[in-house]
Design an enzyme around this catalytic site. Structure first.
Site, short mmCIF file in Angstrom:
data_model
loop_
_atom_site.label_atom_id
_atom_site.label_comp_id
_atom_site.label_asym_id
_atom_site.label_seq_id
_atom_site.Cartn_x
_atom_site.Cartn_y
_atom_site.Cartn_z
N LYS A 162 0.74 -1.07 -0.18
CA LYS A 162 -0.10 -0.14 0.06
C LYS A 162 0.88 1.19 -0.14
O LYS A 162 1.95 1.29 0.71
CB LYS A 162 -1.02 0.03 1.26
CG LYS A 162 -1.83 -0.97 1.27
CD LYS A 162 -3.01 -0.94 0.23
CE LYS A 162 -4.43 -1.91 0.68
NZ LYS A 162 -5.28 -1.38 0.03
N ASP A 190 -0.91 -0.73 -4.51
CA ASP A 190 -2.08 -0.09 -4.61
C ASP A 190 -2.06 1.40 -3.91
O ASP A 190 -1.56 1.41 -2.49
CB ASP A 190 -2.90 -0.93 -3.76
CG ASP A 190 -4.56 -0.67 -3.60
OD1 ASP A 190 -4.67 0.73 -4.17
OD2 ASP A 190 -5.41 -1.20 -2.97
N GLU A 216 -2.66 -0.55 -8.77
CA GLU A 216 -4.05 -0.41 -8.53
C GLU A 216 -4.79 0.74 -8.03
O GLU A 216 -3.95 1.53 -7.24
CB GLU A 216 -4.50 -1.51 -7.28
CG GLU A 216 -5.91 -1.65 -7.02
CD GLU A 216 -6.15 -2.72 -5.84
OE1 GLU A 216 -7.41 -2.86 -5.39
OE2 GLU A 216 -5.18 -3.37 -5.55
N ASP A 241 -10.38 -0.23 -8.98
CA ASP A 241 -11.04 -0.65 -7.70
C ASP A 241 -12.14 0.11 -7.05
O ASP A 241 -13.36 -0.04 -7.52
CB ASP A 241 -9.62 -0.78 -6.54
CG ASP A 241 -10.31 -1.65 -5.35
OD1 ASP A 241 -11.33 -1.97 -5.26
OD2 ASP A 241 -9.75 -1.83 -4.15
N LYS A 265 -14.86 -6.71 -5.83
CA LYS A 265 -15.13 -7.23 -4.47
C LYS A 265 -16.60 -7.34 -4.26
O LYS A 265 -17.38 -6.57 -4.57
CB LYS A 265 -14.62 -5.92 -3.56
CG LYS A 265 -13.18 -5.87 -3.53
CD LYS A 265 -12.71 -4.52 -2.72
CE LYS A 265 -11.15 -4.41 -2.92
NZ LYS A 265 -10.65 -3.34 -1.98
#
Length: 354
Positions: A162, A190, A216, A241, A265
């Site tokens: 991240k 991400d 991402e 995302d 998701k």
């Protein structure tokens, strides 16, 4: 067979340690659970992981949705007519995807239990396991490298790192991680909407030596055109995302070429049924697919896993949302072995009771 009643409750989980992403730090989460019972003695189980920043929901709104919509629609319904029930709920819960996923999951679990087979086998049974990435939140460089080495020692083959708060630190950290873990480890990054378009492109240029697999959601979800610019100019695949919340978003991303990949998701899109529609769009458009997760109990991860295992075109899994939950009563319905996730052999989602 009819659904006689449903029961809902919440459970708060502490994490083994807090973690940080571009826009928040998380130390604990609250999931909502649903049980639907039938006059045939079978029960279906579901789980919602609402997130105000992502799905626009809270546990309070999910429980309210159950009381106002979910329980009245399901009561007295034949669980084998799950498609009709979910279509009714979709119309009522079009802005409450985690609540819709809660009911969707319980109905799919019930379907597997009626048939007596694990859900992924009923849905196609394309594979029996899949590699998952494991996430490292925003940490100082030294700690990030240490964590990456720990995960490698545990058998993980893919890391998601991240970032998005500090471009220079992100670049330096990623390059150090690659140096430490070697060339075999798959690295994914991400930014959680933390970069501008220019920063994202600068990031991609300067981390070329890291062999990064994908980037991402580098830019804000409110401006998909910026995501499209990064996608067209970047030398590595760019994944949507937060920009993918529903079927309409999937069509827009595909039609305009705004991403190379999508992260589906269940909590964002409303469960397995809606995920299947979005996955079909991605397949038709040639978009690579990852199935991801929120901070979810293993029961919800199991639903995402069964969906993933059943779909031939899903290439990636990021299903680690249950790893750090303390005292998860559903932990037995997913098996982790050497970086791969496996379902149990039980029917439905693999959990007999809760």
């Amino acid at each position: 067979m009819k659904i006689t009643h449903s029961t809902i409750w919440s459970r708060t989980f502490k994490l083994t340690e807090p973690y940080t992403i571009a826009y928040e730090t998380i130390a604990g989460i609250e999931n909502v659970f649903l049980r639907i019972d039938t006059d045939g003695g079978l029960a279906g189980l579901g789980c919602a992981a609402p997130d105000l920043a992502v799905t626009g929901e809270t546990p309070v709104t999910v429980r309210a949705a159950w009381q106002e919509f979910i329980d009245p629609v399901l009561h007295g319904e034949n669980p084998l007519r799950w498609g009709r029930a979910l279509e009714q709920l979709r119309k009522r819960l079009n802005r409450q995807p985690a609540a819709l996923a809660l009911a969707d999951m319980a109905l799919y679990d019930m379907l597997g239990k009626i048939a007596g087979f694990p859900l992924y086998q009923l849905m196609g049974g394309f594979r029996s396991r899949i590699k998952t990435s494991v996430t490292i939140g925003i940490l100082p460089e030294k700690e990030t490298v240490e964590r990456a080495l720990e995960y490698r020692a545990q058998g993980f083959k893919a890391l998601k790192i991240k970032g998005g708060q500090d471009l220079e630190a992100d670049i330096a950290c990623l390059l150090k991680v690659r140096e430490a873990v070697g060339p075999q480890m798959e690295l994914r990054y991400d930014a959680n909407q933390g970069y501008t378009c220019e920063q994202a492109l600068d990031f991609v240029r300067r981390i070329k030596a890291s062999g990064l697999e994908l980037l991402e959601q580098p830019t804000t979800r409110d401006d998909m055109e910026q995501l499209g610019i990064v996608t067209r100019r970047a030398s590595i695949p760019v994944m949507a995302d937060e920009s993918l919340m529903n079927l309409k978003d999937a069509l827009r991303l595909a039609k305009k070429g705004l991403a190379d990949m999508v992260n589906i998701k269940l909590m964002k899109v409303g469960g397995i049924g809606q995920a299947s529609h979005i996955n079909a769009v991605a397949k038709a458009a040639g978009l690579a697919v990852m199935v991801g997760c929120m901070d979810e109990a293993a029961l919800a991860i199991s639903a995402a896993l069964h969906f993933t295992l059943s779909q031939a075109n899903v290439q990636y899994a990021d299903l680690d949302g249950h790893f750090d939950l303390l005292h998860d009563p559903t932990s037995d319905c997913v098996v982790l072995r050497n970086g791969y996730l496996y379902p149990t052999k039980g029917p439905g989602l693999g959990l007999s009771s809760l």
